[in-house]
Enzyme design. Structure first.
Site, PDB file in Angstrom:
ATOM      1  N   LYS B  23       0.837  -1.213   0.000  1.00 11.90           N
ATOM      2  CA  LYS B  23       0.000   0.000   0.000  1.00 11.90           C
ATOM      3  C   LYS B  23       0.863   1.250   0.000  1.00 11.90           C
ATOM      4  O   LYS B  23       0.656   2.168  -0.801  1.00 11.90           O
ATOM      5  CB  LYS B  23      -0.878  -0.041   1.256  1.00 11.90           C
ATOM      6  CG  LYS B  23      -1.977   0.976   1.311  1.00 11.90           C
ATOM      7  CD  LYS B  23      -2.643   0.877   2.702  1.00 11.90           C
ATOM      8  CE  LYS B  23      -3.934   1.676   2.726  1.00 11.90           C
ATOM      9  NZ  LYS B  23      -5.037   0.931   2.097  1.00 11.90           N
ATOM     10  N   ARG B  93      -3.014   3.028   8.844  1.00 10.97           N
ATOM     11  CA  ARG B  93      -3.388   1.730   8.250  1.00 10.97           C
ATOM     12  C   ARG B  93      -2.161   0.839   8.125  1.00 10.97           C
ATOM     13  O   ARG B  93      -1.069   1.317   7.811  1.00 10.97           O
ATOM     14  CB  ARG B  93      -3.953   1.927   6.844  1.00 10.97           C
ATOM     15  CG  ARG B  93      -5.338   2.491   6.777  1.00 10.97           C
ATOM     16  CD  ARG B  93      -5.818   2.433   5.328  1.00 10.97           C
ATOM     17  NE  ARG B  93      -7.200   2.873   5.206  1.00 10.97           N
ATOM     18  CZ  ARG B  93      -7.572   4.106   4.916  1.00 10.97           C
ATOM     19  NH1 ARG B  93      -6.673   5.058   4.727  1.00 10.97           N
ATOM     20  NH2 ARG B  93      -8.866   4.406   4.823  1.00 10.97           N
ATOM     21  N   GLY B 102      -8.045  -7.178   5.576  1.00 12.20           N
ATOM     22  CA  GLY B 102      -8.840  -7.360   6.788  1.00 12.20           C
ATOM     23  C   GLY B 102      -8.114  -8.066   7.908  1.00 12.20           C
ATOM     24  O   GLY B 102      -8.684  -8.313   8.966  1.00 12.20           O
ATOM     25  N   MET B 104      -5.317  -7.069   9.472  1.00 14.83           N
ATOM     26  CA  MET B 104      -4.731  -6.203  10.492  1.00 14.83           C
ATOM     27  C   MET B 104      -5.602  -4.969  10.698  1.00 14.83           C
ATOM     28  O   MET B 104      -6.691  -4.871  10.164  1.00 14.83           O
ATOM     29  CB  MET B 104      -3.299  -5.875  10.128  1.00 14.83           C
ATOM     30  CG  MET B 104      -2.418  -7.124  10.249  1.00 14.83           C
ATOM     31  SD  MET B 104      -0.727  -6.790   9.847  1.00 14.83           S
ATOM     32  CE  MET B 104      -0.886  -6.326   8.130  1.00 14.83           C
ATOM     33  N   ARG B 337      -3.612  -0.988  -6.449  1.00 17.02           N
ATOM     34  CA  ARG B 337      -2.814  -2.211  -6.360  1.00 17.02           C
ATOM     35  C   ARG B 337      -3.245  -3.134  -7.486  1.00 17.02           C
ATOM     36  O   ARG B 337      -4.329  -2.959  -8.063  1.00 17.02           O
ATOM     37  CB  ARG B 337      -3.013  -2.894  -5.016  1.00 17.02           C
ATOM     38  CG  ARG B 337      -4.448  -3.296  -4.771  1.00 17.02           C
ATOM     39  CD  ARG B 337      -4.589  -3.974  -3.419  1.00 17.02           C
ATOM     40  NE  ARG B 337      -5.996  -4.227  -3.136  1.00 17.02           N
ATOM     41  CZ  ARG B 337      -6.480  -4.513  -1.944  1.00 17.02           C
ATOM     42  NH1 ARG B 337      -5.675  -4.538  -0.901  1.00 17.02           N
ATOM     43  NH2 ARG B 337      -7.761  -4.758  -1.760  1.00 17.02           N
ATOM     44  N   HIS B 455      -5.678 -41.214   4.210  1.00 12.79           N
ATOM     45  CA  HIS B 455      -5.657 -42.081   3.027  1.00 12.79           C
ATOM     46  C   HIS B 455      -6.623 -41.567   1.969  1.00 12.79           C
ATOM     47  O   HIS B 455      -6.277 -41.395   0.799  1.00 12.79           O
ATOM     48  CB  HIS B 455      -6.026 -43.507   3.432  1.00 12.79           C
ATOM     49  CG  HIS B 455      -6.071 -44.471   2.291  1.00 12.79           C
ATOM     50  ND1 HIS B 455      -7.239 -44.763   1.623  1.00 12.79           N
ATOM     51  CD2 HIS B 455      -5.087 -45.163   1.677  1.00 12.79           C
ATOM     52  CE1 HIS B 455      -6.968 -45.629   0.659  1.00 12.79           C
ATOM     53  NE2 HIS B 455      -5.669 -45.886   0.670  1.00 12.79           N
ATOM     54  N   SER B 765      15.091 -39.852  -8.474  1.00 13.99           N
ATOM     55  CA  SER B 765      13.827 -39.136  -8.371  1.00 13.99           C
ATOM     56  C   SER B 765      13.626 -38.838  -6.894  1.00 13.99           C
ATOM     57  O   SER B 765      13.623 -39.745  -6.065  1.00 13.99           O
ATOM     58  CB  SER B 765      12.694 -39.991  -8.918  1.00 13.99           C
ATOM     59  OG  SER B 765      11.481 -39.295  -8.769  1.00 13.99           O
ATOM     60  N   CYS B 832       9.235 -36.557  -7.464  1.00 11.98           N
ATOM     61  CA  CYS B 832       7.923 -37.174  -7.616  1.00 11.98           C
ATOM     62  C   CYS B 832       7.110 -37.121  -6.340  1.00 11.98           C
ATOM     63  O   CYS B 832       6.077 -37.757  -6.225  1.00 11.98           O
ATOM     64  CB  CYS B 832       8.056 -38.608  -8.115  1.00 11.98           C
ATOM     65  SG  CYS B 832       8.920 -39.677  -6.953  1.00 11.98           S
ATOM     66  N   TYR B 852      13.114 -32.611 -14.328  1.00 12.22           N
ATOM     67  CA  TYR B 852      11.650 -32.597 -14.422  1.00 12.22           C
ATOM     68  C   TYR B 852      11.022 -32.602 -13.040  1.00 12.22           C
ATOM     69  O   TYR B 852      11.666 -32.946 -12.053  1.00 12.22           O
ATOM     70  CB  TYR B 852      11.137 -33.792 -15.233  1.00 12.22           C
ATOM     71  CG  TYR B 852      11.348 -35.134 -14.576  1.00 12.22           C
ATOM     72  CD1 TYR B 852      10.437 -35.629 -13.634  1.00 12.22           C
ATOM     73  CD2 TYR B 852      12.458 -35.916 -14.873  1.00 12.22           C
ATOM     74  CE1 TYR B 852      10.635 -36.843 -13.018  1.00 12.22           C
ATOM     75  CE2 TYR B 852      12.665 -37.142 -14.256  1.00 12.22           C
ATOM     76  CZ  TYR B 852      11.749 -37.600 -13.325  1.00 12.22           C
ATOM     77  OH  TYR B 852      11.950 -38.797 -12.707  1.00 12.22           O
TER      78      TYR B 852
END
Lengths: 875, 875
Positions: B23, B93, B102, B104, B337, B455, B765, B832, B852
């Site tokens: 802000k 603020r 909202g 704080m 913003r 599970h 992996s 993975c 990957y």
């Protein structure tokens, strides 16, 4: 140039043990010292490694060098393989870097064939001897090298004796033996599909291969694991000209030690047999003569042997274990090595050698194997009393020492019997934390289930109480109060048995025991070790009794005081349970208030026993469900006591269930959820320090240890509670006390982020039990199921819970030590896992710069010696 | 020179967001862009951190700089605090680096006191307005800053209205409000023991302190955890001159977006209220007007606002969310913003901004929050259909998406109903591996017990099936086939309900759902992301169905195919159980032979679905007891099937019990004990590759992954079995296949010794689920019991199972990647664990050089975008 894999004896020396094996290096050394040694050569341990690398094949290179060395040796000895007049025979023996007696294979009389046997017959003038040797060789070669079953030959021998109507081998004539050789060769041909090899080269190469192969036979693997010998060392092979102690009455063979291996007394100690081979001495068919008799029988050879013995002991600066053979009146040295000895002998010899000016103190302490001391630290059976005893069952040797007493089948009955002055053996299917008091009261513990790391085993080792665990052959019924052996013998409550926790043997009746003493040579060696070591040695002790015992053994502080063990006692468990089932903080604080004075008294007792040494107190660690009853009747009793409906209590117990308790709500996680427990424990620690100072003047610096920390903020959270409480108590008392707040490093993440944690923690203590579990990712309670397969497949060679895994867990320890010092250069570093009393792990701790190791009281002397040896080794 | 903690608006700019908060930085930026912004200053986030470091105290240094900035601002504005004619009022603020709406505290009209209120009255010509503002200020200051309970003031207000006999605040006169101010001040005095502070400086410093304090209020902590905002960022405080939108009819206030935040449509979108303050817009008492109406009411201000809006969007190159106030006809900008937006809007705006030439593709993909995509990837309720629905219960939002169907209470019944064409919701107390088939058959899963990592939750997320877990308010009886709500409404088998797995809501009746589509803007943004990212994105899939779905979502291979999931299916579990209870290797091989063709068909299906992409197949991982029945009747049935005495089977089940199954006999440990399982699985992998090639011409390179490796020799042991079997199969088929053998890195020891393991493993992996458990030393199943306490105490700020712990676990991942590459420079590296689909973790993977990431099919698009953003961020 190609690599050298084969060494003549004269090419080596004692320093080449890693390459030539212990036996080979010493044969070389004796050769170069000028002693009369039958000549030969050594195929090196590198050839063995190469054999495995090459897919279990002798490479051409190695084969070439062997045959070359063979020729040189033939020339030196003046005999030739397969010669009809003067044939050359050799022995082929394994010889690893470390002694592995009987673990690998030996072949004697190699070189015998249909022609050489006649040469031997002529040369010895003893055809019977020649054919007996040939027969033995065929059998040995077939069995050891070719894997043909021994009993085939034994049957043939029996048949020959039966046919002749005699009972002893010696009743067979030369002709009988000749016929037997023919039968043996037929057996060989039938089994292998080819004739028994007449070519000595083939015999030799096959035999070398067999020795290499034997390095990996199952009993060698087990032996290595038991003795911490790495599998990649390999064995060397010694090929040596045969000399015969059994060619007549001017021949003989024997073994002797330069000092008595049982007591250490300085005198030539050994025995010999005339007209015999080494195996006859071992076989025990004829009774050998004490070595001193040799002086009368063969004064010249004896004098030479005495001279050799002195030369060798002086040369090696250690008690020697020697083998010799006399052939035609001439003494040949076949082996020398530093002799195995009992623990008392090891201590006496070390002390004597220093006093004789042969060794420095630093050298002397290296002559004692730290683990051997274990046997001196626990009660033992009186040897004469043990002689008559026969085991009735055998379990695992779970905690060393000997014990005799009356059997009781529950912890309560054991406690009661002990209180009435009985010596008690507690017999259980398995033990649980609820049995603690009964275990304390007992002289020995016997369980039917559970391994070397079961509850019974771990707790017993901690207490120094003799324990035989996992004795599955016994049938025990606590309900009937009976214990039944495999033979069907029934023991009832109160019957006497004896346990040997060092062998796992269980005996019928009470066998007399004697207590351990830390005096004389033992004390002297310990004193020398203390002068050499850098690290302090502390103990893991939870009671004033254990603490006092540890101080007796030389402990210089407590490295781990497990506060929870105190809560299992009958007078505390009620308040503990009340605390656990509390629903509000207020209720919990009320229960904790009951525990506070008891805990304070515990700490006072321990402080006093430790006489001003530092005391590290670990705050509550186990998951709370461990304190709650599991049996229906106990639950009902507790519910009544707590004035709580049974169903509600069961609900609480169920809600505390954990899938993986080892990784559950325990350690500092309890302190995060219930800071009031930390408040009570801190208050007990500081108030006890205040009162102890007031009563004794002793200034205690308690070290408060937060368990299971994995993250700086977690430690900070608990430390804040500790510091606030400590300051409050000091304000109340109007005095200040020094105390430290540190943590266990037992979670991998703690080791990895040790630099952060060290910004707040004043000391680290490596909890290598849990750290090992989490680093390997297997639980100690469950690993038993698969670790045997790992050993069998040579994936692991030792139990990582016994011997610190330096490549994995050790890397984390090292990393944490370095990171910790980076943030806090003066951080105090110690270890309190079971590894703290294991010599190779102690050496590692010295290397990475820990300040102390902590172990169970009975391992303190071991750790003191190991810590000193580490300093010498790392010089 | 002392450090600067306070910045005037004109001293800052948008790049200083970390220091000034979002802000404040934007207020500074607008000021410097020349927009009309009420002036003021910012107390920096560093001042907040310092406040906490200083033990929650504003230091003199900070106080001095605040008062200095205050004076400068008074001068700039031309008003003075407490002035009786032209008093200066400010708002205070919070403004953190990331928006925390909202969470704080805010204080308005600060500066009012008994004198200033008169100044305002005169200046505005509105005494009622002045005293109403004063009344509100006293209440707000008392509540927010001083912690006096709000209801005390509300009671006084009610009393005043009652006394006057009116209902609305607005019916109170200026005199009434004056009296009320006096009452409020009395309340304050009574509660605090001192008079309401008249000194604006004190009001200001107390308010700044209150904002700092509010950074750590419980709802802020929870919000941060939900949104991955670190606790050490701190908040800034914005102190800004008040402007009043409620001083008359030429005043007003409003909020507007430069584009529609729901759809992304390019049009000014917002609303305003004349003669009102911001809180009135929010309160919803009066209905605001659409922003376009402002053009009629105040054309000049509107034109200015439109101009500002365009300027700001062009300047920030993003959709703006703006607040403004009009005072006396003059437009003031109070905030701008980047606006929050729905996922479809985010995609449309990103695409439009590129097409408008405002953003490059790289910039555009940064405008979409990857996690937002989740909502687009699962079926959703048709919004209009949802409107009428009211939840009947609420559980945990365990797996996103919406589902409607008929309820069934067992997996078997669910499977049968689905087979007959029903849409099914499976309702269970909790699920177990035996329910897998029923879970697959269902559109949604509802459980009474279990958390976000139960599970049901884990499996459902993996399958992309909607799941509401842990809905404890429902009473479910599988025996009676009923589900009863808290209100007592009873549902029977076959009744319809609907689940929202993104909110946890359970609805009565079937609500219409619509499927996810990956088209239009979504497809375009994905295409751009694919052009930018370096890492491949694979999927975790165990069935051809999941594999095909993942390919649709853009997966470029399978990173984790869990072979054991295949064994739970009804037609396989019997053979699996037979295998487990086998007593000999031969029996086991017989059972495995039954599994072989099934497993081979599984792999063929998956290979075909993956169309030639690489497939990583993880060999059997879970402990065997997971496959055995636990219920008495199932055990009896199995015993019958196996022709085995029930007691014997029970014995086997008991013998497989583990204390810590997570750290037990599983993973490659099974392969060490039972190499025949590895043989079967390898054969299935290779034979399937052969048949797939024959049938489709696709050349598959299977990657065989050995789980739970902790030591090189362990890996070598299993690899040997794999290679021998693969070679045997290839010989049988007369063809060769390329395949890789690698390992999961999921045990800390594997990471530590990765250099050794990489000498033999062709890929790693990272199994970060287990690696997280072992590194932290807590089990995912048990951690739920204490993690809440950790969050509440700010020890952990996010769930390490959801978001990779970069400081601890990440350090091991990085170490292993580096060690692995050291031994094998071309080693293939992937992840993975569930982290593979979590954006911050994906960014970490990119940083440490993995090749990957692999995640569940429904997270593939998220990972694709996150991987692209990682590249842009790391440029």
């Amino acid at each position: 140039m190609s690599k050298k894999y084969v060494y003549l004896f004269k090419e080596g020396d004692a320093s080449m043990k890693n390459l030539l094996g212990g036996k080979g290096a010493n044969l070389a050394e004796m050769t170069n010292l000028g002693l009369t040694v039958p000549q030969g050569f050594i195929v090196s341990t590198e050839a063995c490694t190469k054999y495995y690398d090459d897919g279990k094949k002798l490479s051409e290179e190695v084969v070439g060098q062997i045959l070359e060395a063979m020729k040189t040796t033939e020339k030196a000895v003046g005999k030739t393989f397969g010669d009809p007049v003067n044939p050359f025979l050799v022995s082929v023996r394994s010889g690893a870097r470390a002694s592995m007696p009987g673990m690998m294979d030996t072949i004697l009389n190699l070189g015998l064939n249909d022609i050489a046997v006649e040469g031997i017959a002529k040369k010895s003038g003893n055809t019977r001897f020649a054919y007996d040797s040939y027969r033995r060789f065929i059998q040995m070669f077939s069995d050891v090298v070719m894997g043909i079953e021994k009993h085939l030959f034994e049957h043939a021998l029996e048949a020959a004796k039966e046919a002749k109507g005699v009972k002893l081998d010696t009743d067979l004539s030369a002709e009988d033996l000749k016929a037997l050789v023919a039968t043996y060769k037929e057996i060989y041909k039938k089994e292998k599909g080819e004739a028994f090899p007449q070519d000595a080269k083939i015999q030799l190469l096959e035999s070398v291969t067999a020795v290499f192969r034997s390095w990996d036979n199952p009993r060698a693997i087990v032996y290595r694991r038991m003795n911490d010998i790495p599998g990649n060392w390999g064995t060397a092979v010694n090929v040596q000209a045969m000399v015969f102690g059994n060619m007549g009455d001017d021949c003989g063979t024997g073994v002797a030690f330069t000092r008595d291996p049982s007591t250490g007394e300085k005198r030539l100690y050994g025995e010999y047999l005339m007209n015999a081979q080494g195996e006859d001495v071992v076989a025990g068919i004829r009774t050998p003569q004490p070595i001193s008799h040799l002086e009368k029988t063969m004064p010249e050879a004896y004098a030479q042997f005495v001279k050799n013995a002195k030369l060798l002991e002086d040369h090696y600066k250690d008690m020697q274990d020697m083998e010799f053979t006399i052939e035609g009146g001439k003494l040949y040295m076949l082996q020398t090595r530093n002799g195995k000895r009992t623990a008392p002998a090891a201590l006496k010899i070390a002390v004597d050698l220093v006093e004789e000016g042969k060794l420095t103190k630093e050298e002397a302490i290296m002559k004692v194997e730290p683990r051997q001391l274990d046997t001196l630290l626990h009660p033992q059976f009186v040897p004469s009393a043990l002689k008559a005893a026969k085991p009735i069952a055998k379990g695992l040797p779970a905690s060393p020492g000997a014990a005799a007493g009356k059997i009781y089948f529950t912890a309560d009955e054991a406690t009661a019997a002990a209180a009435s002055g009985q010596k008690v053996i507690l017999v259980r299917m398995e033990t649980s934390p609820e049995d603690i008091e009964g275990m304390y009261a007992s002289k020995g513990i016997l369980t039917v289930r559970g391994g070397m790391t079961s509850h019974a085993a771990v707790v017993a080792r901690g207490m120094g109480t003799c324990c035989v665990a996992g004795c599955g052959e016994l049938k025990v019924s606590a309900a009937n109060k009976t214990m039944i052996t495999e033979d069907g013998k029934v023991f009832h409550e109160g019957d006497k048995i004896s346990l040997d926790g060092s062998t796992g043997n269980v005996y019928d009746g009470g066998i007399e025991t004697q207590e351990a003493k830390l005096t004389g040579d033992f004390a002297k060696v310990m004193e020398w070790a203390d002068g050499i070591r850098r690290m302090k040695v502390r103990t893991n002790a939870d009671t004033p009794h254990d603490a006092a015992a540890a101080v007796e053994f030389g402990a210089e502080g407590i490295g781990l005081c497990r506060t929870e063990h105190m809560f299992f006692a009958e007078d505390r468990i009620a308040a503990m349970r009340e605390m656990i089932v509390s629903k509000t903080k207020k209720q919990r604080e009320k229960a904790l208030a009951k525990l506070l004075p008891m805990q304070r008294e515990d700490f006072k007792g321990i402080y006093k026993a430790m006489k001003g040494f530092p005391v590290t107190i670990r705050f509550l660690d186990p998951p709370l469900h461990e304190f709650l009853p599991q049996e229906e009747e106990d639950i009902i009793a507790l519910a009544k006591e707590m004035a709580m409906p049974v169903e509600e209590l069961k609900g609480i117990i169920a809600s505390l269930h954990e899938f993986n308790p080892m990784m559950g709500h325990r350690g500092c996680r309890l302190a995060v959820t219930y800071p009031e427990i930390t408040v009570m424990q801190t208050r007990a620690v500081i108030e006890a320090a205040y009162e102890t100072r007031k009563e004794t003047g002793l200034d205690i610096v308690p070290e408060i240890m937060i368990p299971l920390v994995g993250e700086l903020k977690e430690f900070v959270f608990v430390k804040k509670t500790v510091v606030e409480t400590a300051e409050k108590v000091m304000k109340e008392k109007g005095e200040t006390f020094k105390y430290l707040v540190g943590t266990m490093i037992e979670i991998p993440r703690a080791a990895i982020t040790a630099d952060e944690i060290a910004t707040e923690a004043e000391f680290f203590s490596f909890g290598t039990n849990d750290l090992t579990q989490m680093t390997f990712g297997f639980s100690r309670d469950d690993a038993g199921k698969f670790l045997e397969d790992y050993y069998a497949n040579k994936i692991y060679e030792s139990d990582p819970f016994a011997k610190l895994d330096q490549d994995g867990v050790g890397k984390l320890v090292k990393m944490a030590a370095e990171l910790g010092r980076k943030s806090r250069p003066d951080i105090k570093l110690g270890i309190c896992g079971e590894h703290g009393g294991e010599p190779s792990s102690v050496e590692f701790c010295n290397k990475v710069g820990l300040h102390y190791v902590s172990c169970s009281p009975f391992r303190v002397p071991i750790a003191r010696l190991a810590a000193a040896q580490a300093v010498v080794k790392q010089k």
